[in-house]
Design a protein around this motif. Structure first.
Motif: not given
Length: 648
Positions: A96-106, A238-242, A135-142
């Motif tokens: 949850l670092t550096d993301v808008h509330p309600g969103y996350t990186k995975l 592209e790295l964020e998930w809602r 990076t080890n963050f899952v891309s929503n685009t991919f």
């Protein structure tokens, strides 16, 4: 209700009647949502969340049809799992670092996943291949690219447009049935337990006990979903998930009483008709639902009663105006998330001014929408049962499209699987019994056909046995019962018996009959033709009297079907769905042809051509191909007769 309000509504009984009817219809729409979620989850062998307005009992023009698939073999934790990774799922971790509330990186932690057992393992190197390089963050685009590549094979192919494209976190696809285009949003998601970031919602002090503690526990237990879309203003979207609370929202809406449900329906009708055309995509109907959650939680239960319907609507309207003034609407589950912060301020100001135009004549607007609503709730048989019939049509489509395989054992396994699914739910029991009866008839035909392939000689006892089984289906309706029996009578050379029954079927196709095909029907069910003074008929009586389903032609049973039909499933490599009136004429044509009734054969052929040309009933080429095949048969039959008349 005051005298003034009574006069505005004409009579209090009108409002009571409307509330009763709407409540009944909403209950049935919600049952449809539960049934489709259960049935489709089993058919697709994966969890499916049926969401959007239709799933919540709202039925307006261009209502959403949304399906959210939960990815297989993936589970999201909101903090690192220090123990051994599960053998059942591949685990991701919220960041949850550096993301808008309600969103996350995975975060995909390689050292915590000895092997990738998710469905993404077949896609390159699995989930790791869905992380951008470095990076080890899952891309929503991919993931969306993956989902786009898989959707074509997961979704039914028949009547679907070939091109799929993205629509937010969804793949947008469309099915065209009887010249009507239906858009469906299909999203992929990752399942997660209830996150710590939304723990405030669980523990929030609620003065009026809504939602109840029991419902809160139920919502927490089912968890949430992560959908592949980032915040509009994020530099790393592209790295964020809602965080999606669709399952929780659906349960909350299902808990609404009739007044609350009507308030949301009326407001969505108002925005859809009056506001959305002027301000497209600026104020989604989702905001109205969130406003309802907040206002119900903050209001006494006694406020939401029939006598207060208009004040309730005004309170909701005023809440929406306040949101526009403040340029802020807090996410119901994560209040730190202002869902309006990505909207342009100038347009929000314009929208507020537009709403204020209605401030002093709100009641007349609500009454107008209510009166329109009341006029659509005629309680005739078709309307009362059409939600179940709709589910029946969808179920038939998904069950029988899986029977395209020519392998006998595969067909039997699919039929048994469908019957197991149908027996596993108590939703719409009468509809399920009807469909199970049809499945049993199809199974009997399959077994008979398989026996015929083993031996060219048809034992008389076998013919009578299958005919007796098909007789039990005659009471179902014109297509699933009598026409299947007529097909069998034609195959066993009982032509005159078939013609007698076919004439009876044609006589039953009056103007009152509504033809259902998958999600489409030939006319509105609330026709004025129905005698509303009579007691409402049962579901079975409605099916027998007023409903015609499409005739299903299975490739495995080609030998049993008329000659003009046999070549088409093989050429198309799929199951056929044929209009029952057209198929009735096809069977009559072949019976007369085999009896050498050439004049009658020519007459039926002309009727067939005329009916096939009615494009409002037929959007595919199947009917044209069948007519063309009949014409070839007719020409071959007429050549020797013509020559004989000429003396040659």
């Amino acid at each position: 209700m005051s005298t003034e309000k009574c006069e505005a509504m004409n009579e209090k009984s009108d409002l009571s009647r409307y509330l009763s009817l709407v409540s009944e219809q909403i209950e049935r729409r919600i049952a449809r949502s539960k049934y489709l979620t259960y049935f489709l989850s089993n058919k697709f062998d994966r969890s499916i969340v049926f969401s959007g307005r239709r799933s919540e009992g709202v039925s307006i023009a261009q209502s959403d049809t949304d399906f959210m698939f939960e990815a297989k073999g993936v589970f999201v934790n909101d903090m690192p799992n220090l123990g051994k990774s599960s053998d059942q799922v591949t685990q991701l971790v919220m960041d949850l670092t550096d993301v808008h509330p309600g969103y996350t990186k995975l975060l995909f932690e390689n050292d915590r996943n000895d092997k990738d057992i998710s469905e993404f393992a077949v896609y390159g190197n699995g989930l790791h291949s869905l992380c951008p390089q470095g990076t080890n963050f899952v891309s929503n685009t991919f993931v969306l690219d993956y989902w786009n590549s898989q959707s074509a094979s997961i979704l039914p192919d028949q009547h679907r447009e070939k091109d799929l494209h993205f629509h937010g976190p969804c793949v947008l696809t469309a099915y065209t049935i009887m010249m009507t285009r239906h858009e469906i949003d299909v999203a992929i998601s990752f399942k997660s337990k209830w996150p710590v970031v939304a723990e405030e919602w669980i523990r929030r002090e609620r003065k009026y006990n809504w939602p109840s503690s029991c419902m809160i526990n139920q919502i927490k237990e089912q968890g949430i979903n992560l959908v592949p879309v980032g915040h509009a203003n994020s530099p790393n979207k592209e790295l964020e998930w809602r965080l999606s609370f669709s399952k929780a929202e659906r349960l909350l809406v299902w808990s609404f009483n009739p007044v609350q449900q009507i308030c949301m329906n009326v407001m969505k009708h108002f925005f859809n008709s009056q506001i959305a055309p002027k301000f497209p995509k600026l104020f989604p109907s989702y905001f109205i639902k969130i406003a309802m959650f907040w206002i119900i939680e903050e209001t006494e239960n006694c406020f939401w009663i029939e006598e207060n319907l208009l004040p309730c609507l005004n309170a909701l309207f005023e809440r929406l105006v306040v949101y526009l003034e403040e340029k802020k609407i807090d996410n119901y589950f994560i209040p730190a998330d202002n869902m309006m912060d990505a909207k342009p301020e100038d347009k929000l100001n314009s929208l507020k001014l537009e709403l204020l135009k209605y401030k002093y004549n709100c009641n007349s607007v609500w009454l107008q929408i209510l009166n329109i609503g009341m006029s659509t709730f005629d309680k005739n048989d078709i309307y009362y049962h059409h939600i179940q019939i709709n589910c029946l049509s969808i179920s038939r489509f998904f069950i029988y499209t899986k029977l395209f395989d020519l392998d006998y054992q595969t067909c039997l396994r699919n039929l048994e699987g469908a019957r197991t699914i149908l027996n596993g739910t108590d939703i719409f029991p009468v509809m399920r019994r009807h469909l199970i009866s049809e499945i049993n008839i199809t199974k009997a035909c399959l077994q008979f056909h398989n026996d015929c392939n083993k031996s060219k000689v048809h034992a008389e006892r076998d013919i009578k046995c299958i005919e007796k089984k098909l007789q039990t289906g005659c009471a179902l309706n014109n297509s699933t019962g009598k026409l299947i029996l007529c097909t069998f009578l034609l195959y066993t050379k009982q032509y005159q018996e078939a013609l007698t029954l076919l004439q009876d079927i044609e006589d039953q196709f009056t103007d009152l009959v509504v033809y259902y095909r998958i999600w489409e029907r030939s006319k509105k069910p609330n026709d004025e033709d129905y005698d509303l003074s009579k007691p409402r008929s049962s579901f079975e009586d409605t099916m027998r009297t007023y409903i015609a389903l499409d005739v299903i032609v299975l490739p495995f049973l080609l030998r049993i079907y008329p000659l003009s039909v046999q070549s088409i499933p093989t050429a198309e490599e799929q199951v056929l769905f044929i209009h029952p009136v057209l198929y009735t004429k096809v069977l009559k044509f072949h019976c007369h042809h085999m009896l050498q009734n050439h004049d009658e054969c020519q007459t039926v052929f002309e009727e067939m051509k005329t009916y096939s040309a009615m494009k409002q009933y037929h959007s595919d080429l199947f009917s044209e191909n069948i007519v063309a095949n009949c014409e070839k048969i007719l020409n071959k039959a007429c050549i020797p007769i013509f020559n004989h008349k000429k003396g040659t």
